[in-house]
Design a protein around this motif. Structure first.
Motif, PDB file in Angstrom:
ATOM      1  N   LYS A 446       0.839  -1.208   0.000  1.00 31.27           N
ATOM      2  CA  LYS A 446       0.000   0.000   0.000  1.00 31.27           C
ATOM      3  C   LYS A 446       0.869   1.252   0.000  1.00 31.27           C
ATOM      4  CE  LYS A 446      -4.074  -1.955   2.299  1.00 31.27           C
ATOM      5  NZ  LYS A 446      -4.974  -1.860   3.460  1.00 31.27           N
ATOM      6  N   THR A 447       0.249   2.363  -0.406  1.00 29.89           N
ATOM      7  CA  THR A 447       0.955   3.651  -0.405  1.00 29.89           C
ATOM      8  C   THR A 447       1.111   4.131   1.043  1.00 29.89           C
ATOM      9  OG1 THR A 447      -1.098   4.915  -0.531  1.00 29.89           O
ATOM     10  CG2 THR A 447      -0.061   4.253  -2.633  1.00 29.89           C
ATOM     11  N   PRO A 448       2.064   5.065   1.267  1.00 27.85           N
ATOM     12  CA  PRO A 448       2.236   5.584   2.624  1.00 27.85           C
ATOM     13  C   PRO A 448       0.951   6.160   3.207  1.00 27.85           C
ATOM     14  CG  PRO A 448       4.128   6.174   1.299  1.00 27.85           C
ATOM     15  CD  PRO A 448       3.148   5.527   0.358  1.00 27.85           C
ATOM     16  N   ALA A 449       0.183   6.939   2.398  1.00 33.87           N
ATOM     17  CA  ALA A 449      -1.044   7.555   2.918  1.00 33.87           C
ATOM     18  C   ALA A 449      -2.058   6.488   3.321  1.00 33.87           C
ATOM     19  CB  ALA A 449      -1.654   8.490   1.870  1.00 33.87           C
ATOM     20  N   ALA A 450      -2.217   5.474   2.455  1.00 32.18           N
ATOM     21  CA  ALA A 450      -3.166   4.397   2.762  1.00 32.18           C
ATOM     22  C   ALA A 450      -2.688   3.567   3.956  1.00 32.18           C
ATOM     23  CB  ALA A 450      -3.342   3.507   1.538  1.00 32.18           C
ATOM     24  N   SER A 451      -1.385   3.363   4.029  1.00 30.20           N
ATOM     25  CA  SER A 451      -0.824   2.586   5.152  1.00 30.20           C
ATOM     26  C   SER A 451      -1.049   3.298   6.480  1.00 30.20           C
ATOM     27  CB  SER A 451       0.678   2.355   4.930  1.00 30.20           C
ATOM     28  OG  SER A 451       0.906   1.605   3.768  1.00 30.20           O
ATOM     29  N   ILE A 452      -0.883   4.625   6.459  1.00 31.10           N
ATOM     30  CA  ILE A 452      -1.084   5.405   7.697  1.00 31.10           C
ATOM     31  C   ILE A 452      -2.537   5.294   8.155  1.00 31.10           C
ATOM     32  CG2 ILE A 452      -1.188   7.761   8.606  1.00 31.10           C
ATOM     33  CD1 ILE A 452       1.298   8.355   6.822  1.00 31.10           C
ATOM     34  N   ASN A 453      -3.473   5.496   7.216  1.00 29.70           N
ATOM     35  CA  ASN A 453      -4.901   5.419   7.583  1.00 29.70           C
ATOM     36  C   ASN A 453      -5.279   4.032   8.081  1.00 29.70           C
ATOM     37  OD1 ASN A 453      -5.497   8.109   6.972  1.00 29.70           O
ATOM     38  ND2 ASN A 453      -5.810   7.634   4.781  1.00 29.70           N
ATOM     39  N   ALA A 454      -4.818   3.008   7.371  1.00 32.85           N
ATOM     40  CA  ALA A 454      -5.145   1.639   7.752  1.00 32.85           C
ATOM     41  C   ALA A 454      -4.484   1.271   9.083  1.00 32.85           C
ATOM     42  CB  ALA A 454      -4.698   0.671   6.655  1.00 32.85           C
ATOM     43  N   GLY A 455      -3.237   1.709   9.266  1.00 31.27           N
ATOM     44  CA  GLY A 455      -2.514   1.404  10.503  1.00 31.27           C
ATOM     45  C   GLY A 455      -3.205   1.998  11.724  1.00 31.27           C
ATOM     46  N   PHE A 456      -3.621   3.262  11.627  1.00 33.47           N
ATOM     47  CA  PHE A 456      -4.313   3.909  12.754  1.00 33.47           C
ATOM     48  C   PHE A 456      -5.686   3.276  12.991  1.00 33.47           C
ATOM     49  CE2 PHE A 456      -1.156   7.285  12.457  1.00 33.47           C
ATOM     50  CZ  PHE A 456      -1.046   7.692  13.763  1.00 33.47           C
ATOM     51  N   ASP A 457      -6.392   2.939  11.893  1.00 32.79           N
ATOM     52  CA  ASP A 457      -7.723   2.342  12.049  1.00 32.79           C
ATOM     53  C   ASP A 457      -7.636   0.981  12.722  1.00 32.79           C
ATOM     54  OD1 ASP A 457      -8.815   4.544  10.896  1.00 32.79           O
ATOM     55  OD2 ASP A 457      -9.019   3.659   8.881  1.00 32.79           O
ATOM     56  N   ARG A 458      -6.667   0.164  12.333  1.00 34.40           N
ATOM     57  CA  ARG A 458      -6.537  -1.185  12.881  1.00 34.40           C
ATOM     58  C   ARG A 458      -6.039  -1.173  14.329  1.00 34.40           C
ATOM     59  NH1 ARG A 458      -3.110  -4.935   9.081  1.00 34.40           N
ATOM     60  NH2 ARG A 458      -3.566  -6.340  10.830  1.00 34.40           N
ATOM     61  N   ALA A 459      -5.226  -0.165  14.657  1.00 31.61           N
ATOM     62  CA  ALA A 459      -4.639  -0.131  16.011  1.00 31.61           C
ATOM     63  C   ALA A 459      -5.548   0.547  17.029  1.00 31.61           C
ATOM     64  CB  ALA A 459      -3.293   0.590  15.970  1.00 31.61           C
ATOM     65  N   ALA A 460      -6.488   1.373  16.527  1.00 27.55           N
ATOM     66  CA  ALA A 460      -7.287   2.209  17.436  1.00 27.55           C
ATOM     67  C   ALA A 460      -8.046   1.381  18.476  1.00 27.55           C
ATOM     68  CB  ALA A 460      -8.255   3.063  16.622  1.00 27.55           C
ATOM     69  N   LEU A 461      -8.720   0.302  18.021  1.00 28.15           N
ATOM     70  CA  LEU A 461      -9.519  -0.509  18.956  1.00 28.15           C
ATOM     71  C   LEU A 461      -8.648  -1.189  20.002  1.00 28.15           C
ATOM     72  CD1 LEU A 461     -12.335  -2.227  16.872  1.00 28.15           C
ATOM     73  CD2 LEU A 461     -12.583  -0.642  18.779  1.00 28.15           C
ATOM     74  N   THR A 462      -7.498  -1.690  19.566  1.00 24.98           N
ATOM     75  CA  THR A 462      -6.581  -2.346  20.515  1.00 24.98           C
ATOM     76  C   THR A 462      -6.101  -1.368  21.581  1.00 24.98           C
ATOM     77  OG1 THR A 462      -5.829  -3.783  18.723  1.00 24.98           O
ATOM     78  CG2 THR A 462      -4.447  -3.682  20.702  1.00 24.98           C
ATOM     79  N   ILE A 463      -5.735  -0.162  21.119  1.00 26.54           N
ATOM     80  CA  ILE A 463      -5.247   0.869  22.044  1.00 26.54           C
ATOM     81  C   ILE A 463      -6.357   1.296  23.004  1.00 26.54           C
ATOM     82  CG2 ILE A 463      -4.401   3.253  22.184  1.00 26.54           C
ATOM     83  CD1 ILE A 463      -2.992   2.688  19.473  1.00 26.54           C
ATOM     84  N   LEU A 464      -7.552   1.490  22.480  1.00 23.34           N
ATOM     85  CA  LEU A 464      -8.687   1.890  23.333  1.00 23.34           C
ATOM     86  C   LEU A 464      -8.973   0.834  24.386  1.00 23.34           C
ATOM     87  CD1 LEU A 464     -11.168   3.510  20.775  1.00 23.34           C
ATOM     88  CD2 LEU A 464     -10.159   4.627  22.773  1.00 23.34           C
ATOM     89  N   ASP A 465      -8.993  -0.444  23.973  1.00 27.52           N
ATOM     90  CA  ASP A 465      -9.267  -1.528  24.930  1.00 27.52           C
ATOM     91  C   ASP A 465      -8.245  -1.533  26.063  1.00 27.52           C
ATOM     92  OD1 ASP A 465     -11.447  -2.317  23.533  1.00 27.52           O
ATOM     93  OD2 ASP A 465     -10.476  -3.996  22.506  1.00 27.52           O
ATOM     94  N   ALA A 466      -6.968  -1.463  25.696  1.00 27.73           N
ATOM     95  CA  ALA A 466      -5.897  -1.522  26.698  1.00 27.73           C
ATOM     96  C   ALA A 466      -5.953  -0.333  27.645  1.00 27.73           C
ATOM     97  CB  ALA A 466      -4.540  -1.585  26.004  1.00 27.73           C
ATOM     98  N   ASN A 467      -6.194   0.858  27.104  1.00 29.20           N
ATOM     99  CA  ASN A 467      -6.174   2.068  27.936  1.00 29.20           C
ATOM    100  C   ASN A 467      -7.430   2.212  28.782  1.00 29.20           C
ATOM    101  OD1 ASN A 467      -3.737   4.088  27.361  1.00 29.20           O
ATOM    102  ND2 ASN A 467      -4.199   3.003  25.461  1.00 29.20           N
ATOM    103  N   VAL A 468      -8.578   1.803  28.252  1.00 29.80           N
ATOM    104  CA  VAL A 468      -9.825   1.927  29.026  1.00 29.80           C
ATOM    105  C   VAL A 468      -9.797   0.999  30.238  1.00 29.80           C
ATOM    106  CG1 VAL A 468     -12.298   1.440  28.973  1.00 29.80           C
ATOM    107  CG2 VAL A 468     -11.263   2.796  27.164  1.00 29.80           C
ATOM    108  N   THR A 469      -9.278  -0.220  30.055  1.00 25.55           N
ATOM    109  CA  THR A 469      -9.197  -1.134  31.201  1.00 25.55           C
ATOM    110  C   THR A 469      -8.241  -0.593  32.268  1.00 25.55           C
ATOM    111  OG1 THR A 469      -7.527  -2.398  29.957  1.00 25.55           O
ATOM    112  CG2 THR A 469      -9.798  -3.217  29.920  1.00 25.55           C
ATOM    113  N   THR A 470      -7.141   0.027  31.837  1.00 24.40           N
ATOM    114  CA  THR A 470      -6.205   0.634  32.800  1.00 24.40           C
ATOM    115  C   THR A 470      -6.843   1.841  33.477  1.00 24.40           C
ATOM    116  OG1 THR A 470      -4.403  -0.018  31.325  1.00 24.40           O
ATOM    117  CG2 THR A 470      -3.848   1.487  33.109  1.00 24.40           C
TER     118      THR A 470
END
Length: 525
Positions: A446-470
């Protein structure tokens, strides 16, 4: 572009507000004049453990009940031979015969139902009924006394002006008090421990004070003293007064107490105001006792005993006593906060010096800076340009935590600094997850722009889950933890919120601004 522009403006606003709140801590006389409060372990102060003498509260309840029993019997014209307070906190009512006892029993049942009749004794024609408080009632009085003492002490300290005091119950009858940054330790102890029981009682001018001192006061009287200071030599002397024990009015009817300056003598005094009921009683007292002396008694010490010249309406009076302005202010504070229901004893006292606090701050900041520098270096080496973005987000994160502490006037403690250090690691951890997702997207072609959008979208739920439980854990620690644990929970909670903002909003905006409108084939990550 509109989305990016509005997002950029929002980010700039948040950072600017945080900077405004942090500035007073770094430089004096900056708006909004609210520095980050430092805890007892950082800036020094006083640590006290007070023990409430709850037995005295029970004794006070018994004494008050005896007075009320006498009033009820007098009101209903029931003769008695005496109502006395026994050593086991029971009440004995002695009457002349069985007929009088039968008149007393309904009064006890109707007006004093919280007492139980423990025994009825006979001595010839005389009868003595013994009243006792049930165990559950004694326990309740003691608990109420401790709770009221806690609230009264908190009100006094708030009026004294200590920033972020920590006042809490410790066990059944102990109160822990921590006063960060306080300098006048002796004055604070006197203010906290003062019972402040205010009474208005008549002076018995028919009795002989000197003979009462050498032998014993007449029935219904007591000897109390007024402390007088010689303005020239500074020597103090005790002036005895023969005071009637009957309390005509007490401090429970007070609504306000403030320091005023006498225009004639240019000396401070304390002006007090009564509620409607108290004003009515005070007017009645002064109207019925013209030309008699009314003693103003505070904690068994006579402050003044003026002659009543006329009926006093309006519910106002003054307490004089050669006060300094500071003494008058402290007296007004304790009168406004109310009397302690029972005396308190200081059973533990520690003073934390500012030197220890300075050492704690220096070592805590050193560990935070050292940890931060190591993380920053690692991110730059491992993630290159993306690591620089993560480091910018990390610095903003620390700024937001400081701004949050100042804005909410939370207290920074040594465990709180540990919470900030932990947050540094957690903030970077969120960026690591995002960067690894972006690398995966780039590897898939993927292009850098698409990779950035996809990377943030895929990581957002994981980050939210980890931080909300903490964050839930931080809330629980704050709700149920003690002082140091609360300090850790506050910075941890603020750090989590700041980490979510910097990782999911700030970092993404910087990435998008780098690739927006550009044909970038590579990404430094």
């Amino acid at each position: 572009m509109k989305k990016i522009t509005w997002r950029g403006m929002s980010i700039a606003t948040v950072i600017l507000v945080a900077l405004i709140y942090v500035l007073p801590t770094l430089a004096n006389n900056c708006w909004p004049h609210k520095k980050i409060n430092l805890g007892l372990d950082l800036q020094g102060g006083m640590h006290l453990v007070l023990e409430v003498q709850t037995e005295k509260a029970v004794e006070t309840t018994i004494e008050r009940t005896i007075h009320e029993i006498k009033q009820e019997l007098r009101k209903k014209n029931i003769k008695h031979l005496g109502v006395s307070h026994n050593s086991d906190n029971s009440i004995s009512i002695q009457v002349q015969n069985q007929a009088d006892l039968e008149s007393v029993n309904p009064v006890i049942a109707d007006e004093f139902g919280n007492f139980e009749v423990s025994s009825t004794q006979k001595q010839g024609e005389k009868r003595t009924v013994v009243l006792k408080l049930p165990h559950a009632e004694v326990v309740n009085i003691k608990k109420m006394a401790t709770d009221q003492a806690l609230e009264t002490i908190r009100n006094r300290i708030d009026a004294f002006g200590v920033s972020e005091p920590d006042i809490r119950l410790q066990g059944e009858n102990r109160i822990q008090v921590q006063l960060p940054g306080i300098q006048e330790t002796q004055r604070a102890k006197e203010l906290i421990g003062r019972t402040a029981r205010l009474n208005f009682q008549l002076v018995d001018e028919t009795g002989d004070v000197k003979s009462a001192e050498t032998s014993s006061p007449p029935p219904g009287d007591e000897i109390l003293y007024q402390i007088q200071e010689d303005p020239v030599t500074g020597a103090t002397s005790k002036v005895p007064y023969l005071i009637q024990k009957r309390v005509l009015l007490d401090g429970s009817s007070l609504t306000d107490a403030k320091v005023m300056i006498d225009s004639q003598f240019n000396e401070p005094y304390v002006s007090i105001e009564f509620d409607r009921k108290g004003a009515r009683i005070f007017e009645q007292i002064t109207g019925e006792n013209i030309k008699k002396r009314l003693a103003i008694v505070l904690d068994k010490t006579v402050y003044s005993a003026p002659v009543i010249q006329d009926r006093i309406a309006g519910g106002q009076a003054r307490i004089t006593g050669n006060f300094t302005t500071e003494e008058a202010r402290d007296l007004a504070i304790v009168l406004r906060a109310g009397a302690l229901p029972a005396p308190v004893n200081i059973i533990e006292e520690r003073t934390v010096g500012p030197t220890l606090g300075a050492d704690s701050i220096r070592m805590g900041l050193l560990s935070m800076v050292a940890g931060g520098i190591l993380v920053i270096i690692f991110m730059v080496i491992y993630y290159k340009g993306a690591g620089v973005i993560a480091d910018i987000a990390l610095l903003v994160n620390i700024l937001l935590i400081g701004g949050g502490l100042a804005a909410f006037q939370a207290t920074l403690t040594l465990p709180g600094i540990a919470g900030i250090i932990l947050t540094i690691g957690m903030a970077v951890d969120a960026n690591v997850i995002i960067f690894e997702r972006i690398r995966e997207e780039l590897a898939s072609g993927k292009t850098p722009a698409a990779s950035i959008n996809a990377g943030f979208d895929r990581a957002a739920l994981t980050i939210l889950d980890a931080n909300v439980t903490t964050l839930i854990a931080a809330v629980v620690l704050f709700q149920f933890g003690t002082g140091p644990v609360k300090g850790f929970a506050v910075t941890l909670g603020l750090g989590i919120v700041a980490s979510l903002f910097t990782a999911l909003v700030l970092s993404k905006s910087i990435f998008q601004s780098m690739v927006s409108g550009k044909k970038t084939a590579t990404l430094s990550i």
